[in-house]
Design an enzyme around this catalytic site. Structure first.
Site, PDB file in Angstrom:
ATOM      1  N   ASP A  58       0.820  -1.208   0.000  1.00 38.73           N
ATOM      2  CA  ASP A  58       0.000   0.000   0.000  1.00 38.73           C
ATOM      3  C   ASP A  58       0.858   1.264   0.000  1.00 38.73           C
ATOM      4  OD1 ASP A  58      -2.196   1.741   0.376  1.00 38.73           O
ATOM      5  OD2 ASP A  58      -2.003   1.582   2.558  1.00 38.73           O
ATOM      6  N   GLU A 118       4.255  -7.648   7.452  1.00 33.48           N
ATOM      7  CA  GLU A 118       3.000  -8.355   7.196  1.00 33.48           C
ATOM      8  C   GLU A 118       3.107  -9.448   6.138  1.00 33.48           C
ATOM      9  OE1 GLU A 118      -0.276  -5.714   6.522  1.00 33.48           O
ATOM     10  OE2 GLU A 118      -0.006  -4.701   8.454  1.00 33.48           O
ATOM     11  N   TYR A 163      -5.656  -3.017  13.081  1.00 36.62           N
ATOM     12  CA  TYR A 163      -6.607  -1.978  12.648  1.00 36.62           C
ATOM     13  C   TYR A 163      -8.040  -2.272  13.094  1.00 36.62           C
ATOM     14  CZ  TYR A 163      -2.783  -0.041   9.945  1.00 36.62           C
ATOM     15  OH  TYR A 163      -1.582   0.535   9.581  1.00 36.62           O
ATOM     16  N   GLU A 173       1.986  -0.727  13.997  1.00 39.79           N
ATOM     17  CA  GLU A 173       1.038   0.055  13.188  1.00 39.79           C
ATOM     18  C   GLU A 173      -0.327  -0.032  13.826  1.00 39.79           C
ATOM     19  OE1 GLU A 173       0.516  -0.802   9.005  1.00 39.79           O
ATOM     20  OE2 GLU A 173       2.668  -1.071   8.727  1.00 39.79           O
TER      21      GLU A 173
END
Ligand code: BDP
Length: 580
Positions: free
Chosen positions: A174, A396, A451, A486
């Site tokens: 991303d 990740e 997230y 994150e």
């Protein structure tokens, strides 16, 4: 690999500036490497090519691109002359005066080649062909299927298929695939007998050993300097001692210099006395439990793309100090040497990450050997930086995959083997089925991206808190330090909502308050790094509003609401002994 240096024995000449440039196609055009480009564009180096022109072809380019620079230089007889590139993304071929000099793979580390036998005093033609394509075998990893295929249920899909399936990059990550000559190009000279590499090991008791690899096998002379003062002298490979050394501390860095000398060569290597290790569930810097406050970042800015911008680096570190942060991760690739030099000087802790993002079952077999090489190269480049306190093997990866453990453990061991300071090693993971993760807890520090409240339970911060709490309970059982590397929520600067709905600055603020309430309960959580320091450019898509807006600062570095929250929160959190 040593950073190029201008000193009494070495000359350094920059080739940065305006270069000739042409976009190419999918096939390499060798003529563009041998002869002057016909009707070239003009582009600045170092910077990505994508955003330098008001032209979509540059932005979306796929395949080869050609750079050329003409130069003359005073040649000194008997000198070794080296051409060095700080980073060219993602792979390249370099020609000088019609002859191939080097091919290099990987967009985030330096490479160099001797040119003393190939340069002329006047009018050299340096040509670089750059390939920006990514796939299952590159790092970072690109997808090889077109997501537009998902629209294949359209009744008239066959008629548009050819257009939709055109070859282009499909990043499995991303951030925008900014490419080109992203870091500085220079020529430097040394004597024929020269210092090839330097490794400094200094412990906090004051013992320092400087190893120097030399081309002639001669043992280098070493002086340990503080400013102009010589504190100790001896030879490479010997233990030298500095009495009561001033330690390199977070926010209070102190750097010494090892002067390494051969008869006709010299190099000044900065180093510091500082120690990093994990103990139980603590992360210790100079023996004290450290708490990471900071960010995941990107090398990303307007016009430069991923190209180095040293003024922006200075600004970013200044903003980190303003907000009371003490650290960042070089997500998701090795950053410029200039940024690491700055962090050494400014006392910022850095987690240095290999360019391994987007790894999955399809790529594992294809990236393994290259991943080992790029990891070793990164550690070799960066081993002497006191600012680096941990290595990250990847971001990740699919760490639930059956292949994951066997993929990452050799890399974990390699990182420790390559690092003379044996810093802690991690792999940053994010798996919804975290109980099945095979990698995170095998590392020295468990690093989690999460997230809840955004991608999972969007907008529901109560559910997010509960889910985060469950996950922390699970990882607590490993009795290792854990960091949130994150967590975040997109906030479009200027969007406000009294009800704190998603994409507003208020929601981003409430999100962080909620998550930190959970994290603060767990002493084994040794750090929080918000995603992201600043808004950054990504691939276009329905999930992104002109890029990723999870920045705590905007792309032009203006603070959002959450910045003031963190400034206040982190002022109250000491660098050491938090929750202890
Ligand atoms: C994480 C990735 C990061 C993304 C972030 C996001 O590590 O690169 O930018 O998600 O979606 O999973 O904002």
């Amino acid at each position: 690999m040593l950073y190029p240096q201008l000193n009494e024995k070495r000359l350094k000449i920059s080739l940065d500036g305006i270069w000739s440039f042409l976009l190419g196609g999918e096939e390499l055009d060798e003529q563009c490497l041998r002869e002057p480009l016909k009707n070239p564009e003009r582009l600045y180096v170092p910077a990505s090519f994508n955003d330098q022109k008001a032209d979509k072809r540059f932005y979306e380019h796929y395949g080869w691109a050609y750079y050329q620079k003409r130069f003359s230089l005073p040649i000194e007889a008997g000198k070794r002359t080296v051409l060095r590139f700080g980073a060219v993304a993602h792979s390249c071929i370099v020609y000088l005066n019609g002859k191939e000099l080097i091919r290099h793979r990987g967009g985030f580390l330096p490479f160099e080649v001797e040119i003393q036998n190939d340069i002329k005093p006047v009018d050299n033609l340096l040509c670089v062909a750059v390939d920006n394509r990514i796939n299952y075998s590159t790092l970072p990893v690109g997808n090889e299927t077109n997501h537009a295929m998902f629209s294949s249920s359209l009744p008239d899909f066959e008629s548009v298929k050819k257009t939709v399936l055109k070859n282009k990059n499909y990043p499995n990550f991303d951030f925008f695939n900014y490419c080109g000559i992203n870091r500085s190009v220079c020529i430097y000279t040394t004597d024929e007998s020269y210092i090839q590499d330097i490794t400094v090991c200094a412990d906090i008791s004051g013992r320092v050993r400087v190893d120097a690899k030399t081309s002639c096998g001669e043992r280098a002379k070493i002086d340990i300097l503080s400013g102009d003062e010589i504190l100790a002298s001896g030879f490479a490979g010997e233990d030298l001692y500095v009495e009561s050394p001033v330690l390199w501390e977070i926010g209070k860095p102190f750097l010494y210099t090892a002067r390494v000398r051969l008869e006709n060569d010299c190099y000044y290597q900065k180093f510091a006395f500082r120690e990093v290790k994990t103990q139980g569930d603590s992360f210790l810097i100079n023996g004290k439990p450290f708490y990471f406050k900071g960010f995941g970042k990107h090398e990303d800015s307007e016009t430069h793309g991923r190209g180095i911008d040293e003024a922006l680096n200075v600004k970013d570190i200044s903003l980190m100090k303003w907000i009371n942060a003490n650290s960042f991760r070089t997500s998701h690739y090795p950053y410029s040497e200039e940024m690491l030099n700055l962090c050494d000087e400014e006392g910022i802790a850095v987690i240095a990450e290999a360019p391994a993002v987007g790894l999955n079952d399809k790529s594992y077999d294809k990236t393994f050997e290259y991943h080992k090489q790029v990891l070793a190269d990164m550690i070799n480049r960066d081993k002497n930086h006191p600012c680096i306190v941990m290595w990250s093997l990847a971001n990740e990866p699919d760490s639930v995959s059956e292949k994951a453990y066997d993929y990452f453990m050799p890399l974990y061991e390699l990182a420790h083997k390559c690092d003379p300071q044996s810093r802690p090693v991690t792999t940053v993971v994010c798996n919804n089925d975290y109980v099945k993760d095979r990698v995170a807890a095998a590392m020295d520090v468990i690093c989690i991206n999460r997230y809840y409240g955004w991608y999972i339970f969007p907008g529901d911060l109560d559910a997010a808190k509960q889910a985060m709490n469950e996950e922390m309970k699970h990882f607590e059982s490993f009795k290792k330090p854990l960091m949130i590397t994150e967590y975040g929520a997109d906030a479009v600067s200027g969007i406000h909502s009294a009800a704190s709905t998603m994409f507003s600055e208020e929601f981003q603020l409430e999100y962080y308050k909620a998550m930190n309430e959970v994290l603060d309960k767990y002493p084994f959580v040794v750090g929080e790094q918000a995603w992201n320091f600043a808004d950054f450019q990504t691939v276009q898509g329905t999930m992104r509003v002109d890029g990723n807006k999870k920045g705590i600062f905007t792309r032009d570095r203006r603070p959002k609401l959450a910045a003031h929250y963190f400034k206040n929160r982190w002022e109250g959190i000491p660098d050491f002994n938090y929750k202890r």
